[in-house]
Write a protein that holds these residues in place. Structure first.
Motif, PDB file in Angstrom:
ATOM      1  N   ILE A 195     -12.995  33.612 -13.942  1.00  5.37           N
ATOM      2  CA  ILE A 195     -12.606  33.996 -15.308  1.00  5.37           C
ATOM      3  C   ILE A 195     -13.801  33.776 -16.226  1.00  5.37           C
ATOM      4  CG2 ILE A 195     -11.067  33.458 -17.242  1.00  5.37           C
ATOM      5  CD1 ILE A 195      -9.379  34.431 -15.013  1.00  5.37           C
ATOM      6  N   ILE A 196     -14.155  34.821 -16.947  1.00  2.79           N
ATOM      7  CA  ILE A 196     -15.253  34.688 -17.906  1.00  2.79           C
ATOM      8  C   ILE A 196     -14.665  34.551 -19.312  1.00  2.79           C
ATOM      9  CG2 ILE A 196     -17.219  35.863 -18.985  1.00  2.79           C
ATOM     10  CD1 ILE A 196     -17.814  37.191 -16.351  1.00  2.79           C
ATOM     11  N   GLY A 197     -15.124  33.532 -20.028  1.00  2.00           N
ATOM     12  CA  GLY A 197     -14.691  33.343 -21.417  1.00  2.00           C
ATOM     13  C   GLY A 197     -15.873  33.537 -22.347  1.00  2.00           C
ATOM     14  N   ILE A 198     -15.631  34.225 -23.458  1.00  3.99           N
ATOM     15  CA  ILE A 198     -16.684  34.381 -24.472  1.00  3.99           C
ATOM     16  C   ILE A 198     -16.141  33.796 -25.778  1.00  3.99           C
ATOM     17  CG2 ILE A 198     -18.171  35.995 -25.719  1.00  3.99           C
ATOM     18  CD1 ILE A 198     -17.901  37.957 -23.406  1.00  3.99           C
ATOM     19  N   VAL A 199     -16.719  32.682 -26.180  1.00  2.00           N
ATOM     20  CA  VAL A 199     -16.295  32.043 -27.437  1.00  2.00           C
ATOM     21  C   VAL A 199     -17.227  32.528 -28.530  1.00  2.00           C
ATOM     22  CG1 VAL A 199     -15.721  29.871 -28.557  1.00  2.00           C
ATOM     23  CG2 VAL A 199     -15.923  29.963 -26.098  1.00  2.00           C
ATOM     24  N   GLY A 200     -16.660  33.196 -29.518  1.00  4.06           N
ATOM     25  CA  GLY A 200     -17.474  33.818 -30.559  1.00  4.06           C
ATOM     26  C   GLY A 200     -17.564  35.287 -30.213  1.00  4.06           C
ATOM     27  N   PHE A 201     -16.933  36.105 -31.061  1.00  7.00           N
ATOM     28  CA  PHE A 201     -16.873  37.531 -30.757  1.00  7.00           C
ATOM     29  C   PHE A 201     -17.494  38.315 -31.905  1.00  7.00           C
ATOM     30  CE2 PHE A 201     -14.609  41.502 -29.525  1.00  7.00           C
ATOM     31  CZ  PHE A 201     -15.029  41.520 -28.211  1.00  7.00           C
ATOM     32  N   THR A 245     -21.181  31.455 -30.643  1.00  7.93           N
ATOM     33  CA  THR A 245     -20.947  31.172 -32.065  1.00  7.93           C
ATOM     34  C   THR A 245     -22.300  30.854 -32.690  1.00  7.93           C
ATOM     35  OG1 THR A 245     -20.676  28.803 -31.692  1.00  7.93           O
ATOM     36  CG2 THR A 245     -18.694  30.156 -31.579  1.00  7.93           C
ATOM     37  N   ARG A 246     -22.332  30.727 -34.012  1.00  5.14           N
ATOM     38  CA  ARG A 246     -23.577  30.274 -34.641  1.00  5.14           C
ATOM     39  C   ARG A 246     -23.749  28.784 -34.344  1.00  5.14           C
ATOM     40  NH1 ARG A 246     -24.114  33.627 -40.253  1.00  5.14           N
ATOM     41  NH2 ARG A 246     -23.736  35.640 -39.274  1.00  5.14           N
ATOM     42  N   PRO A 247     -24.999  28.323 -34.271  1.00  2.00           N
ATOM     43  CA  PRO A 247     -25.230  26.922 -33.908  1.00  2.00           C
ATOM     44  C   PRO A 247     -24.458  25.950 -34.787  1.00  2.00           C
ATOM     45  CG  PRO A 247     -27.316  28.094 -34.132  1.00  2.00           C
ATOM     46  CD  PRO A 247     -26.242  29.052 -34.527  1.00  2.00           C
ATOM     47  N   GLN A 248     -24.378  26.263 -36.099  1.00  2.00           N
ATOM     48  CA  GLN A 248     -23.713  25.315 -37.001  1.00  2.00           C
ATOM     49  C   GLN A 248     -22.220  25.190 -36.736  1.00  2.00           C
ATOM     50  OE1 GLN A 248     -25.485  28.020 -37.776  1.00  2.00           O
ATOM     51  NE2 GLN A 248     -24.816  29.031 -39.649  1.00  2.00           N
ATOM     52  N   ASP A 249     -21.657  26.121 -35.922  1.00  2.00           N
ATOM     53  CA  ASP A 249     -20.218  26.056 -35.615  1.00  2.00           C
ATOM     54  C   ASP A 249     -19.925  25.307 -34.322  1.00  2.00           C
ATOM     55  OD1 ASP A 249     -19.285  27.438 -37.851  1.00  2.00           O
ATOM     56  OD2 ASP A 249     -19.787  29.372 -36.938  1.00  2.00           O
ATOM     57  N   VAL A 250     -20.972  24.836 -33.648  1.00  2.00           N
ATOM     58  CA  VAL A 250     -20.739  24.263 -32.325  1.00  2.00           C
ATOM     59  C   VAL A 250     -19.807  23.046 -32.365  1.00  2.00           C
ATOM     60  CG1 VAL A 250     -22.792  22.746 -32.248  1.00  2.00           C
ATOM     61  CG2 VAL A 250     -21.862  23.661 -30.133  1.00  2.00           C
ATOM     62  N   LEU A 251     -19.890  22.274 -33.449  1.00  2.00           N
ATOM     63  CA  LEU A 251     -19.053  21.065 -33.487  1.00  2.00           C
ATOM     64  C   LEU A 251     -17.585  21.380 -33.780  1.00  2.00           C
ATOM     65  CD1 LEU A 251     -21.383  18.446 -35.203  1.00  2.00           C
ATOM     66  CD2 LEU A 251     -20.848  18.722 -32.791  1.00  2.00           C
ATOM     67  N   SER A 252     -17.307  22.639 -34.151  1.00  2.00           N
ATOM     68  CA  SER A 252     -15.897  22.984 -34.386  1.00  2.00           C
ATOM     69  C   SER A 252     -15.222  23.457 -33.097  1.00  2.00           C
ATOM     70  CB  SER A 252     -15.796  24.074 -35.465  1.00  2.00           C
ATOM     71  OG  SER A 252     -16.308  25.305 -34.967  1.00  2.00           O
ATOM     72  N   MET A 281     -26.661  30.103 -28.172  1.00  2.00           N
ATOM     73  CA  MET A 281     -27.002  29.743 -29.553  1.00  2.00           C
ATOM     74  C   MET A 281     -28.487  29.434 -29.688  1.00  2.00           C
ATOM     75  SD  MET A 281     -23.672  27.357 -30.334  1.00  2.00           S
ATOM     76  CE  MET A 281     -23.748  26.489 -28.779  1.00  2.00           C
ATOM     77  N   ALA A 282     -29.174  30.263 -30.457  1.00  2.00           N
ATOM     78  CA  ALA A 282     -30.619  30.067 -30.634  1.00  2.00           C
ATOM     79  C   ALA A 282     -30.868  28.755 -31.359  1.00  2.00           C
ATOM     80  CB  ALA A 282     -31.185  31.229 -31.433  1.00  2.00           C
ATOM     81  N   GLY A 283     -31.858  28.032 -30.904  1.00  2.00           N
ATOM     82  CA  GLY A 283     -32.302  26.839 -31.633  1.00  2.00           C
ATOM     83  C   GLY A 283     -31.617  25.551 -31.249  1.00  2.00           C
ATOM     84  N   LEU A 284     -30.484  25.614 -30.536  1.00  2.00           N
ATOM     85  CA  LEU A 284     -29.814  24.368 -30.131  1.00  2.00           C
ATOM     86  C   LEU A 284     -30.402  23.897 -28.806  1.00  2.00           C
ATOM     87  CD1 LEU A 284     -25.946  24.396 -30.726  1.00  2.00           C
ATOM     88  CD2 LEU A 284     -27.597  22.687 -31.432  1.00  2.00           C
ATOM     89  N   LYS A 309     -30.743  17.850 -37.019  1.00  2.00           N
ATOM     90  CA  LYS A 309     -30.419  16.919 -38.098  1.00  2.00           C
ATOM     91  C   LYS A 309     -28.987  17.153 -38.584  1.00  2.00           C
ATOM     92  CE  LYS A 309     -32.195  15.162 -42.456  1.00  2.00           C
ATOM     93  NZ  LYS A 309     -30.849  15.159 -43.015  1.00  2.00           N
ATOM     94  N   SER A 310     -28.623  18.436 -38.793  1.00  2.00           N
ATOM     95  CA  SER A 310     -27.288  18.670 -39.348  1.00  2.00           C
ATOM     96  C   SER A 310     -26.205  18.322 -38.328  1.00  2.00           C
ATOM     97  CB  SER A 310     -27.143  20.090 -39.885  1.00  2.00           C
ATOM     98  OG  SER A 310     -27.122  20.990 -38.832  1.00  2.00           O
ATOM     99  N   VAL A 311     -26.471  18.566 -37.031  1.00  2.00           N
ATOM    100  CA  VAL A 311     -25.474  18.194 -36.013  1.00  2.00           C
ATOM    101  C   VAL A 311     -25.331  16.672 -35.972  1.00  2.00           C
ATOM    102  CG1 VAL A 311     -25.011  18.159 -33.527  1.00  2.00           C
ATOM    103  CG2 VAL A 311     -25.735  20.274 -34.601  1.00  2.00           C
ATOM    104  N   MET A 312     -26.462  15.951 -36.006  1.00  2.00           N
ATOM    105  CA  MET A 312     -26.406  14.486 -35.953  1.00  2.00           C
ATOM    106  C   MET A 312     -25.670  13.944 -37.191  1.00  2.00           C
ATOM    107  SD  MET A 312     -27.805  14.018 -33.101  1.00  2.00           S
ATOM    108  CE  MET A 312     -27.970  12.287 -32.883  1.00  2.00           C
ATOM    109  N   ASP A 313     -25.941  14.552 -38.373  1.00  2.00           N
ATOM    110  CA  ASP A 313     -25.267  14.104 -39.590  1.00  2.00           C
ATOM    111  C   ASP A 313     -23.756  14.313 -39.475  1.00  2.00           C
ATOM    112  OD1 ASP A 313     -27.661  13.400 -40.665  1.00  2.00           O
ATOM    113  OD2 ASP A 313     -27.835  15.117 -42.028  1.00  2.00           O
ATOM    114  N   SER A 314     -23.359  15.480 -38.914  1.00  2.00           N
ATOM    115  CA  SER A 314     -21.917  15.760 -38.773  1.00  2.00           C
ATOM    116  C   SER A 314     -21.273  14.769 -37.815  1.00  2.00           C
ATOM    117  CB  SER A 314     -21.669  17.164 -38.231  1.00  2.00           C
ATOM    118  OG  SER A 314     -22.343  18.093 -38.976  1.00  2.00           O
ATOM    119  N   VAL A 315     -21.996  14.441 -36.730  1.00  2.00           N
ATOM    120  CA  VAL A 315     -21.439  13.493 -35.749  1.00  2.00           C
ATOM    121  C   VAL A 315     -21.255  12.132 -36.424  1.00  2.00           C
ATOM    122  CG1 VAL A 315     -21.938  12.247 -33.605  1.00  2.00           C
ATOM    123  CG2 VAL A 315     -22.367  14.697 -33.737  1.00  2.00           C
TER     124      VAL A 315
END
Ligand SMILES: NC(=O)c1ccc[n+]([C@@H]2O[C@H](COP(=O)([O-])OP(=O)(O)OC[C@H]3O[C@@H](n4cnc5c(N)ncnc54)[C@H](OP(=O)(O)O)[C@@H]3O)[C@@H](O)[C@H]2O)c1
Length: 296
Positions: free
Chosen positions: A26-32, A93-100, A116-119, A286-292
């Motif tokens: 089964i292939i899942g694609i999160v972020g469409f 998804t966009r990188p900033q949405d990964v924590l959601s 996700m580019a940059g992560l 930095k933003s991911v660490m701050d959110s964590v």
């Protein structure tokens, strides 16, 4: 290896790509969005069974309409269901949405592929609590035209085979930094289509990159196929419009084109792209660490 060779074994007499078999699971694609839908479309077009495909998005009505328009209404599930059911999970998804994302729901043994580019990998492995594979690919338009290019780090034969079957050229890299250099390389056609550049300057820049990053060998062929060297010196028509389509504000392409416009050489502009990539990664980290920290 060129695209024709990549696909050779998987094309039937009608020119369709075949042979997904049961092994893909089964292939899942999160972020469409742009990218997620551009991966789903060739999968289905090339015979991947719709009932083995799951897609999840955040809730936009437009995205739902896009999925329904592609006949994928039954593939739509919530992200938790997708993560707990899919054997291969493309995260688009966009990188900033990964924590959601409900990362704790990922099915045991599933393969997570981050688009996700940059992560960076270390952060992804921490977030997902297990090994993740990074995939970088050219833009949706090239994928939909069957002229896309992608790389994976660490390499993964199963995913590479799957991507070849949907027409992507796979270009191997041996380190994460080389994947980041590839991210810069796939922006080159957009630059050439917008800023006329002498062929010898492009060649010199490509030589320099290839000396450090061997992926620039196949990447150079891919660029030449999309923008033949002589065209790169001439193209001026529709410049602004084309750039608006491919350049994200604050992104790598914008950094490179700005650098060129300010008089830098093509080689210096590519190095500026590498630098901008590192800046983006630092900001995301930095933003991911701050959110964590906030969540903790
Ligand atoms: N576009 C490119 O050329 C390209 C090329 C290579 C790599 N990438 C990478 O691909 C990723 C996606 O880029 P894009 O241009 O496709 O972005 P996009 O068009 O904005 O799509 C993002 C998608 O993520 C969904 N989403 C956000 N949060 C979610 C959540 N919690 N659960 C499930 N879905 C969620 C959104 O849902 P809704 O639609 O409901 O809002 C949307 O469908 C980025 O990380 C980018 O770096 C893009």
């Amino acid at each position: 290896m060129n695209k024709a060779e990549n696909c050779e074994k998987n094309i039937n007499a009608s020119g369709e790509v075949t042979g997904f078999g049961k092994k893909s699971g089964i292939i899942g694609i999160v972020g469409f969005g742009h990218l997620g839908s551009s991966l789903a479309y060739p999968l289905v077009k090339n015979g991947y069974p719709k009932e083995d495909l799951l897609i999840a998005h955040k809730g936009s009505a437009l995205t739902r309409e896009r999925a329904v328009g592609m006949g994928l209404d039954r593939a739509l599930v919530d992200a938790r269901t997708l993560m707990s059911s899919a054997d291969i999970i493309f995260v688009a998804t966009r990188p900033q949405d990964v924590l959601s994302l409900p990362v704790s729901s990922v099915k045991r043994g599933a393969l997570v592929v981050s688009c996700m580019a940059g992560l960076p990998l270390d952060l992804l492995n921490d977030i997902f609590g297990g090994p993740v594979c990074r995939m970088m690919c050219s833009g949706p338009d090239t994928i939909l035209e069957g002229r896309g290019a992608a790389t994976l780090f660490p390499a993964n034969e199963r995913i590479e085979a799957l991507l070849r079957r949907i027409g992507l050229s796979i270009m191997p890299v041996s380190a994460e930094e080389e994947l980041d250099s590839f991210t810069v390389g796939i922006c080159i056609p957009a630059m050439l289509l917008n800023i006329p550049t002498p062929s010898d300057e492009v060649k010199e820049a490509m030589d320099l990159m290839e000396a450090n990053y061997p992926v620039y060998g196949p990447l150079r062929d891919w660029v030449c196929e999309l923008v033949p060297p002589n065209d790169a010196e001439k193209i001026t028509e529709g410049r602004g419009e084309r750039l608006a389509n491919v350049s994200t504000k604050g992104g790598i392409t914008e950094a490179m084109t700005t650098s060129l416009a300010l008089g830098a050489s093509f080689a210096a502009a590519l190095l500026r792209g590498m630098e901008r990539g590192r800046e983006i990664t630092d900001d995301i980290r930095k933003s991911v660490m701050d959110s964590v920290k906030l969540a903790g």
